[in-house]
Design a protein around this motif. Structure first.
Motif, PDB file in Angstrom:
ATOM      1  N   ILE A   1       0.725  -1.207   0.001  1.00 45.93           N
ATOM      2  CA  ILE A   1       0.079  -0.014  -0.073  1.00 45.93           C
ATOM      3  C   ILE A   1       0.822   1.232   0.006  1.00 45.93           C
ATOM      4  O   ILE A   1       2.137   1.211   0.226  1.00 45.93           O
TER       5      ILE A   1
ATOM      6  N   GLN B   1      -3.386   5.862   0.976  1.00 53.11           N
ATOM      7  CA  GLN B   1      -4.414   4.937   0.305  1.00 53.11           C
ATOM      8  C   GLN B   1      -5.374   4.876   1.090  1.00 53.11           C
ATOM      9  O   GLN B   1      -5.253   4.652   2.448  1.00 53.11           O
TER      10      GLN B   1
ATOM     11  N   ARG C   1      -7.246   6.178   6.041  1.00 57.51           N
ATOM     12  CA  ARG C   1      -6.152   6.001   5.078  1.00 57.51           C
ATOM     13  C   ARG C   1      -4.884   5.654   5.718  1.00 57.51           C
ATOM     14  O   ARG C   1      -4.661   5.736   6.855  1.00 57.51           O
TER      15      ARG C   1
END
Length: 363
Positions: free
Chosen positions: A84, A88, A183
């Motif tokens: 990741i 994100q 996130r």
């Protein structure tokens, strides 16, 4: 008497052969005996012993992603093992509490705007001499209070997980949204997913464990009786692998259960073949002030308690006595009157030994 005489003669013959440290052999004979040679490989590391270890992530390379507000989990797009990027989307929650914070932010902003209008009006009236200085100071104080309250409401939204862009859009559209986006705070890999879709979470409930795997450590259990031979800076090699590490810390306490001391080693470079939590077997390599050479065990010949290697020269092979300072699986570390520019027999040492001692034929 004949047997004693023959045995004495054989011993004298073998001793004479052993004293001759040059084996005269042609290239044709070398080929027929399937003798292989290779260059010496220099090393300053002495293999000591094997010890169990575990692959771990440095504490400052790992983060726990948690919910910043209570809510119902509606999305979990990241899975275990996913790579990741920072920022994100990892999860989305339906959070009524977030709506309350948004309302407080909009009210605080409205009050600040109204206070700003009053401030500009009183500033103009002060310049015209209509109001007193005291009235202007009170207006200034009130505006400062409203500004602080609006800033506090904005900070609460940031802590709740809204981005600066999302807060700006809320101020412009004044549209409430109960969707809370969680996130990633770092680039890394998802090691654990700690919740499930549809779960109702409290504040700070764990969602994911994410780690930056650009640096990995080994935690090695060293038997306490071996500790005196190990120093910070010594190398570590993983069994059946080219991966190496360097010891950076020796623990100051002994594990009561197995009487071992924890040693930490930092793995050199990237180690994509390793997994966090993996149990490994490692070999401790001690740094040596004296340069040695790593050779296959098949290159060493033993005779009367001494070790020898066969160094290639124009006449054949020179029999050179060496000292074996360490072993690691199929290789040994040796020292002696050698140089890195020389080549030795790595296959066929048995045949060369027989030729040297006069135990074999000339073919």
């Amino acid at each position: 008497m004949k047997k004693c005489w023959f045995g004495l003669l054989l011993m004298q013959t073998l001793t004479a052969f052993a004293q001759d440290k040059q084996i005269h052999i042609s290239q044709e004979q070398i080929d027929n005996l399937d003798i292989k040679v290779a260059a010496l490989s220099a090393s300053r590391q002495i293999p000591l012993f094997y010890a169990p270890g575990k692959v771990v992530v440095p504490a400052d390379h790992e983060v726990l992603i948690s919910s910043s507000q209570p809510g119902l989990v509606t999305q979990l797009p990241a899975n275990i093992g996913d790579k990741i990027r920072k920022g994100q989307l990892l999860a989305q929650l339906n959070s009524p509490e977030l709506v309350g914070l948004q309302q407080a932010f909009l009210i605080a902003n409205s009050e600040l705007n109204l206070s700003g209008l009053e401030r500009r009006r009183d500033q103009k009236l002060l310049q015209e001499g209509v109001i007193a200085e005291r009235r202007w100071q009170e207006t200034q104080m009130l505006h400062g209070s409203k500004s602080a309250k609006a800033d506090e409401a904005r900070q609460l939204l940031l802590l709740a997980g809204m981005s600066a862009a999302e807060i700006k859009n809320l101020g412009q559209t004044r549209k409430l949204d109960n969707r809370l986006n969680i996130r990633a705070s770092i680039d890394g890999v998802v090691l654990e997913r700690l919740t499930s879709l549809g779960a109702r979470l409290d504040v700070q409930a764990p969602l994911y464990r994410v780690a930056d795997l650009s640096e990995l450590w080994l935690e090695i259990n060293i038997p306490q009786e071996r500790l005196s031979n190990i120093h910070v800076g010594d190398s570590v090699r993983l069994e059946d692998s080219e991966i190496s590490a360097r010891i950076s810390l020796l623990g100051q306490s002994v594990n009561r259960e197995n009487q071992t001391v924890l040693a930490r080693a930092v793995i050199d470079g990237s180690a994509e073949d390793l997994r966090v939590g993996q149990n490994v077997n490692v070999q401790i390599m001690q740094n040596s002030a004296q340069t040695g050479f790593i050779v296959p065990n098949t290159a060493i010949a033993q005779n009367e308690g001494h070790a020898y290697v066969f160094v290639r020269n124009p006449d054949g092979f020179a029999v050179t006595e060496v000292t074996v300072t360490g072993k690691q699986e199929a290789d040994s570390l040796i020292s002696g009157p050698l140089s890195a520019s020389e080549q030795i027999a790595i296959k066929g040492a048995v045949a060369l030994k027989a030729t040297w001692l006069g135990l074999g034929g000339d073919e």
